[in-house]
Write a protein that holds these residues in place. Structure first.
Motif, PDB file in Angstrom:
ATOM      1  N   LEU A 375       0.848  -1.188   0.000  1.00 12.08           N
ATOM      2  CA  LEU A 375       0.000   0.000   0.000  1.00 12.08           C
ATOM      3  C   LEU A 375       0.887   1.242   0.000  1.00 12.08           C
ATOM      4  N   PHE A 376       0.775   2.070  -1.038  1.00 13.77           N
ATOM      5  CA  PHE A 376       1.594   3.275  -1.166  1.00 13.77           C
ATOM      6  C   PHE A 376       0.730   4.466  -0.749  1.00 13.77           C
ATOM      7  N   GLY A 377       0.993   5.019   0.438  1.00 17.54           N
ATOM      8  CA  GLY A 377       0.113   6.034   1.006  1.00 17.54           C
ATOM      9  C   GLY A 377       0.801   7.352   1.295  1.00 17.54           C
ATOM     10  N   ARG A 378       0.016   8.431   1.187  1.00 16.55           N
ATOM     11  CA  ARG A 378       0.470   9.785   1.536  1.00 16.55           C
ATOM     12  C   ARG A 378      -0.695  10.548   2.138  1.00 16.55           C
ATOM     13  N   GLY A 379      -0.394  11.616   2.869  1.00 13.46           N
ATOM     14  CA  GLY A 379      -1.445  12.449   3.428  1.00 13.46           C
ATOM     15  C   GLY A 379      -1.012  13.890   3.538  1.00 13.46           C
ATOM     16  N   ASN A 380      -1.946  14.811   3.348  1.00 14.79           N
ATOM     17  CA  ASN A 380      -1.650  16.246   3.428  1.00 14.79           C
ATOM     18  C   ASN A 380      -2.272  16.918   4.644  1.00 14.79           C
ATOM     19  N   THR A 381      -3.127  16.187   5.389  1.00 16.64           N
ATOM     20  CA  THR A 381      -3.787  16.778   6.545  1.00 16.64           C
ATOM     21  C   THR A 381      -2.881  16.664   7.754  1.00 16.64           C
ATOM     22  N   SER A 382      -2.443  17.803   8.288  1.00 22.45           N
ATOM     23  CA  SER A 382      -1.484  17.802   9.389  1.00 22.45           C
ATOM     24  C   SER A 382      -2.148  17.358  10.684  1.00 22.45           C
ATOM     25  N   SER A 383      -1.325  16.902  11.625  1.00 18.15           N
ATOM     26  CA  SER A 383      -1.818  16.422  12.908  1.00 18.15           C
ATOM     27  C   SER A 383      -0.935  16.960  14.023  1.00 18.15           C
ATOM     28  N   THR A 384      -1.560  17.326  15.129  1.00 19.06           N
ATOM     29  CA  THR A 384      -0.814  17.771  16.315  1.00 19.06           C
ATOM     30  C   THR A 384      -0.815  16.680  17.379  1.00 19.06           C
TER      31      THR A 384
END
Length: 666
Positions: A375-384
């Motif tokens: 599974l090749f995954g990416r994300g743009n939603t930042s997390s604190t």
């Protein structure tokens, strides 16, 4: 001499809370220490990234003297834990305060956050920070008797956590530790530090007038003495990386140079410890990039390893998994992952880390020496979130490898399924491309229609259809294909505006067979080319393979289908669709791969539109115009005594009659 003794006593008392006994005599400059851990293994002390040594204090063996040294810009620390977890760990740290002055901090982790101890039980000797490197010598009682329960007894069997932070490391006054730069290595077994240290020869007793004062000389370097071998760290040594050592598993798009790939994955067997795999991940993402392993080509129960950008733009590694009853991603209780290097800039993440091929965590980690879909995954939603975790990927839906693969032995690249994915998308249609199929609302394909759908066969790859959608709405526009003139089981493609109006996502979805609820496809089989959102009007161009491997949720478009033209006003940051504003108009059934011309709306759709017109006219004729005419006749005679009321009354009645009669034609 008496003044010197008083000065020394005052020095130590200032460093420890009044509730503690006076700190013990500091070690002599040539005192011998036992090396506990060095990173990399076997490094020379002055060149180690992390070095920890300890000894029993000469004058008071109820104290341990520690030597802590290493490369860090914010802080360096050793933690002691009864459970190999960060939770409830006892932490001893050297850090830079807000004025960049080295300080000691006695802390503990009540959970996965770090808190300064109410009672500071550390006694300082050497505290230095020069050229990004800490050199610290301090003492702590083996058993402090901390009434707050925040200190562990160091003569117990405890796991060691070896942690650093590369950037500014403290906040508040008095200072407290901020989040570490990467997941700390943890000793694979519990150790008794007191039994590990080699007791140095204790000097003969001396009078207090002869006791040395604490030294702050940089030459105060411990002399390591031989000691029994200690277990290796969980993480293997970080061997120098060579591009030829790694087997490349993914380049997206296909054939890209690493620096230009939107996603890049390479793996090798660690050359110093073949029981570990080294991973290199790089790609375009603002929040995280990850690799997942799954037996079923689904997100459920996938074993996920990733790199997460934190609030200070440092990158942490995360060992996680997707729960079997949903696609929610959860951080593993046991972090079987070790960080090597990372970088983040210009919305691009690069990181290198190691994972054991077979982990002791059999519940949340898969043995890597088996066949899995990748599974090749990416994300743009930042997390604190702390500790770091992976957020929902949002519109960057992961793609899967096209086959099962054993990453411990396989060679050669694997990519997303041949029918789908960014590496196989066709080129975008030209700006003046001619579309053979057109459908509009209102019917008849007029110019500048409220909603337009156009379809053509891609010039360069005839296995793809190009779509052009444009319509008046602030939320989303979509076209659905259904074998019946019903929403059930429809295959839906939509363009969705983000909540801040800055981005338009393309969404591959379908309607459940048991309801009209819309669900985002697990595999996103669409290739987005361009979007626009301006003045309340959305437009987008994308391609979809006529036939995909997702036979559960995607229709083979080489068939005869009704087309549903839907719109909604609600925006979304995940690309999901909310309920449409009105029942979507439906076209007659056509084959989108061959039909040419303007697709008419069904009789039902036209009838529905005419019924709405009839209703609107009737509302205007009776509740508005007729009631107004009655109002003037009943109440406006005193205000208009010269007969004006009658003229208005008659005019509204005539208008009501004309509009009411017109309504019967619809």
């Amino acid at each position: 001499m008496a003044l010197a003794v008083l000065a020394a006593a005052a020095f130590f008392l200032c460093l420890a809370p009044a509730s503690l006994n006076a700190c013990p005599t500091s070690p002599a400059l040539n005192a011998s220490y036992a090396t506990i851990y060095s990173i990399p293994n076997g490094c020379e002390q002055s060149s180690c990234d992390y070095f920890l040594a300890a000894r029993l204090n000469d004058a008071d063996p109820t104290y341990l003297d520690f030597w802590l040294e290493g490369n860090a810009g914010g802080w360096i620390a050793v933690g002691f834990s009864a459970t190999s977890s960060m939770a409830n760990a006892d932490v001893l740290a050297c850090a830079l305060d807000s004025s960049s002055t080295p300080v000691l901090i006695d802390a503990w982790n009540p959970g996965y956050s770090n808190t300064r101890d109410a009672q500071q039980d550390l006694c300082s000797n050497v505290l230095e920070h020069d050229s990004g490197r800490f050199t610290c010598s301090f003492a702590r009682a083996i058993n402090t008797g901390d009434p707050n329960g925040q200190d562990l007894q160091l003569d117990s069997d405890l796991y060691l956590l070896l942690a650093t932070r590369s950037t500014t490391g403290t906040s508040g006054n008095p200072p407290e530790l901020q989040q570490h730069s990467s997941t700390p290595p943890i000793s694979p077994s519990a150790l008794n530090v007191v039994s590990l240290v080699t007791p140095p020869a204790i000097s003969p007793s001396v009078s207090s007038s002869e006791q040395p004062v604490p030294s702050t000389s940089s030459s105060s370097v411990p002399m390591a003495t031989p000691m029994p071998p200690t277990p290796p760290l969980t993480c293997p040594p970080a061997s120098p990386a060579s591009e030829s050592d790694y087997r490349v598993f993914a380049r997206i798009p296909a054939g890209c140079e690493r620096s230009s790939c939107t996603y890049y994955l390479a793996v090798r067997t660690n050359p110093d410890d073949p029981e570990f795999l080294d991973f290199e991940l790089e790609g375009d993402a603002q929040s995280w990039i990850a690799i997942g392993l799954s037996k079923t080509a689904s997100m459920e129960s996938a074993d996920v390893s990733g790199c997460v950008v934190q609030a200070d733009n440092s990158v942490a590694v995360v060992d996680a998994w997707n729960t079997p009853d949903s696609t929610n991603n959860v951080r593993d209780t046991l972090q079987d992952i070790s960080f090597t290097s990372s970088s983040f800039g210009d919305s691009r993440i690069s990181c290198t880390f190691s994972r054991p091929i077979v982990s002791g965590d059999t519940e949340q980690d898969l043995p890597m020496n088996d066949n899995y879909y990748l599974l090749f995954g990416r994300g743009n939603t930042s997390s604190t979130a702390q500790p770091p975790a992976l957020n929902y990927h949002g519109p960057l839906t992961p793609v899967w490898s096209n086959s099962l693969v054993d990453i411990t032995t396989a060679t050669g690249e694997v990519g997303p399924p041949a029918e789908i994915g960014p590496s196989n998308c066709p080129p975008a249609p030209a700006s003046d491309a001619v579309y053979r199929l057109n459908a509009t609302v209102p019917d008849g394909c007029p110019d500048n229609a409220d909603f337009t759908v156009r379809v053509r066969t891609n010039d360069q790859n005839s296995s793809f259809l190009d779509f052009y959608l444009e319509g008046d709405t602030s939320g989303w526009i979509a076209v659905g294909f259904s074998p019946t003139d019903d929403m059930l089981t429809a295959d839906v493609f939509a363009c969705v505006v983000s909540t801040d109006g800055s981005t338009v996502f393309v969404n591959d979805a379908w309607n459940l067979p048991s309801s009209r609820s819309n669900v985002r496809d697990t595999i996103q089989d669409v290739c987005l080319h361009s979007t626009n959102f301006e003045n309340g009007r959305i437009s987008c161009i994308f391609s979809r393979a006529i036939r995909t491997s997702d036979t559960d949720n995607d229709l083979d478009l080489n068939g005869t289908y009704f087309m549903l033209l839907g719109r909604g006003n609600s925006q979304s940051d995940t690309g999901t669709l909310t309920r449409h504003e009105n029942n979507p108009p439906i076209t007659v059934a056509v084959n989108p791969t061959v039909f040419s011309g303007c697709v008419p709306l069904t009789v039902n759709a036209v009838r529905a539109a005419l019924t709405r017109v009839h209703g609107i006219l009737m509302v205007v004729a009776w509740p508005v115009l007729a009631v107004t005419a009655i109002f003037f006749a009943a109440f406006m005679k005193p205000a208009l005594p010269n007969g004006e009321w009658f003229q208005v009354h008659r005019a509204f009645n005539v208008a009501s009659l004309i509009i009411g009669a017109t309504a019967f034609f619809f």
